[in-house]
Scaffold this motif. Structure first.
Motif, PDB file in Angstrom:
ATOM      1  N   LEU A  59       0.834  -1.209   0.000  1.00  0.00           N
ATOM      2  CA  LEU A  59       0.000   0.000   0.000  1.00  0.00           C
ATOM      3  C   LEU A  59       0.867   1.256   0.000  1.00  0.00           C
ATOM      4  O   LEU A  59       1.884   1.300   0.687  1.00  0.00           O
ATOM      5  CB  LEU A  59      -0.893   0.021   1.237  1.00  0.00           C
ATOM      6  N   ARG A 100      -0.119   7.820  -1.886  1.00  0.00           N
ATOM      7  CA  ARG A 100       0.847   7.701  -2.969  1.00  0.00           C
ATOM      8  C   ARG A 100       1.352   9.092  -3.317  1.00  0.00           C
ATOM      9  O   ARG A 100       0.590  10.056  -3.237  1.00  0.00           O
ATOM     10  CB  ARG A 100       0.164   7.069  -4.191  1.00  0.00           C
ATOM     11  N   LEU A 145      -9.770   7.256   1.605  1.00  0.00           N
ATOM     12  CA  LEU A 145      -9.811   6.523   2.877  1.00  0.00           C
ATOM     13  C   LEU A 145      -8.967   7.187   3.958  1.00  0.00           C
ATOM     14  O   LEU A 145      -9.297   7.122   5.144  1.00  0.00           O
ATOM     15  CB  LEU A 145      -9.287   5.094   2.672  1.00  0.00           C
ATOM     16  N   VAL A 153      -7.396  -1.736  -0.354  1.00  0.00           N
ATOM     17  CA  VAL A 153      -7.986  -1.798   0.987  1.00  0.00           C
ATOM     18  C   VAL A 153      -9.485  -2.091   0.852  1.00  0.00           C
ATOM     19  O   VAL A 153     -10.046  -2.938   1.568  1.00  0.00           O
ATOM     20  CB  VAL A 153      -7.766  -0.450   1.731  1.00  0.00           C
TER      21      VAL A 153
END
Ligand code: UDP
Length: 430
Positions: A20, A230, A314, A30
């Motif tokens: 992740l 990211r 998220l 996820v």
């Protein structure tokens, strides 16, 4: 009690068990895993299909009760890059069909994630005469409209437009994404179902800040801003660095995510920080495993998000569940929460000046909300609830399109036969 379902979940371009925070692995992984786990726990059977990236990867691995990962071959000597995968949709669909028929399985429904999986799922849906529901996660038209990073391939936008109309149902994680689908691709609102993302509340809940800082080696006295994700222009880390330059000198920024020092985006951000005179106040950690993130949220004073676009987001929710206030641009679920004045959610326009002002405002207020109040306010976003919403959408799609038992071999999940490589489906051969 309705009968349990057997679900083919397609997550072709991104492995749900990948790292992740690295290039192609994030919220979608996820989301896919959490939904599959909850569905498995409720007695449904889920096979998650993903691209085989190394020849020595196992064909089938059990992941949790009733949940397996099945890796499938694209038929190419080297696994194709994400943006080329769509060219191999028929080989990938054939590999999945081979697995299904070799193992005598019948799926009730296909749930595809991202447009590439949508294209594979469309072929399988036609072959199996089963409904396909799609979660796009992000939309090319929206990403391109932000003008951040490289434009998305034209094939992607074209495919999304087609899939919006060919899919039996569309799932979106927040209201704003529903509006985006209608606006960008004239999607039929009747076929769009809201299946929000969730948080693992056992993992993300308020924890002691001082203890977390000791553990991570962060200074006790600094005022720490945290941002996780990211590293990409779309995520707006550059704006956060510019905002930091407008904050007091004791404010530090911890950026979690990315592929480490060799990551071109990290290098670009480091240069920006140096030019803004804040290089010494920014820490890049690279990607951190999900299970280790609670300490980072706990160590932070304020979570900052400056994304130009999120289909859900998220991380903001994880920060709130961890009891930390969030200063955010109006994207994804944070736009909804900010508009309804969610405790701890401070909405800004995402510009550096507005982000810095948001941080100052929260600091001056000495946090009107306790961590527990912030945590409790997002209690509705649980994964069991998300899975129940997805299952309701599945059943709706199945009711709309009764299957005709075209491929109903005996249903037995015992001892899967080994995957025997792609075999093109006759029906798909051109
Ligand atoms: N994440 C992680 N480690 C990292 C970076 C991100 O575990 O180093 C997780 C993060 O906690 C969140 C997900 O990856 O659960 C990112 O999801 P989000 O929806 O915020 O962004 P996306 O990747 O979908 O753009």
């Amino acid at each position: 009690m309705p009968k349990p379902l057997t679900i083919a979940m397609l997550s072709i371009h991104s492995s749900p068990v990948g790292n992740l925070g690295t290039r192609d692995t994030g919220g979608m992984s996820v989301y896919v895993l959490a939904l599959a786990h909850e569905m498995g726990r409720a007695g449904h059977e889920v096979d998650i299909f993903t691209l085989r990236r190394h020849p020595d990867e196992r064909a089938v691995s059990a992941l949790a009760s009733n949940v397996r990962i099945v890796t499938v071959d694209s038929g190419q000597p080297v696994p194709p890059a994400k943006n080329d995968l769509h060219r191999h949709a028929d080989d990938l669909a054939a590999a999945i069909e081979t697995f299904r028929s070799d193992n005598g399985l019948a799926y009730d429904l296909i749930h595809s994630h991202y447009w590439v999986s949508g294209q594979v799922g469309r072929l399988l849906g036609e072959r199996w005469k089963r409904p396909q529901v799609i979660t796009f996660h992000t939309l090319a038209a929206m990403k391109n409209s932000t003008r951040q990073g490289k434009p998305e391939p034209v094939e992607r936008q074209r495919a999304e437009r087609q899939l919006v109309h060919s899919a039996d149902a569309l799932l979106v994680a927040c209201q704003r994404e529903k509006e985006n689908l209608e606006k960008c691709y004239a999607a039929d609102p009747e076929r769009i179902n809201l299946v929000p993302g969730g948080v693992d509340f056992e993992r993300f809940h308020p924890q002691d800040r001082a203890a977390a800082r000791r553990r991570l080696g962060f200074d006790r006295k600094d005022f720490i801003l945290l941002s996780i994700g990211r590293l990409a222009a779309l995520k707006g880390q550059a704006q956060i660095i510019a905002a930091l330059a407008q904050c007091d000198d004791d404010v530090r920024l911890v950026l979690v995510g990315g592929d480490g020092p060799a990551d071109r985006e990290q290098q670009r951000l480091q240069q920006l920080a140096a030019r803004a005179g804040v290089a010494a106040r920014v820490v890049f950690t690279g990607s951190i495993p999900h299970r280790e993130l609670p300490a980072y949220y706990a160590a932070a004073d304020v979570y900052v998000q400056a994304s130009h676009y999120e289909s859900f987001g998220l991380v903001g929710l994880e920060a709130l569940a961890s009891g930390r206030p969030v200063v955010t641009s109006p994207v994804g679920i944070m736009a909804t929460l900010g508009q309804r004045q969610q405790p701890g959610c401070h909405l800004t326009d995402g510009s550096p000046a507005a982000l810095a002002a948001g941080v100052r405002a929260l600091r001056d207020d000495a946090f009107v909300w306790t961590p527990e109040e912030i945590h409790e306010a997002v209690g509705e976003f649980s994964w069991p609830r998300a899975a129940a919403a997805a299952l309701a959408a599945y059943r709706g799609a199945i009711r709309q399109r009764p299957s005709d038992a075209a491929c109903d071999p005996p249903h037995d999940r015992g001892s899967p036969a080994s995957h025997s490589g792609p075999r093109r489906m006759a029906a798909l051969d051109k």
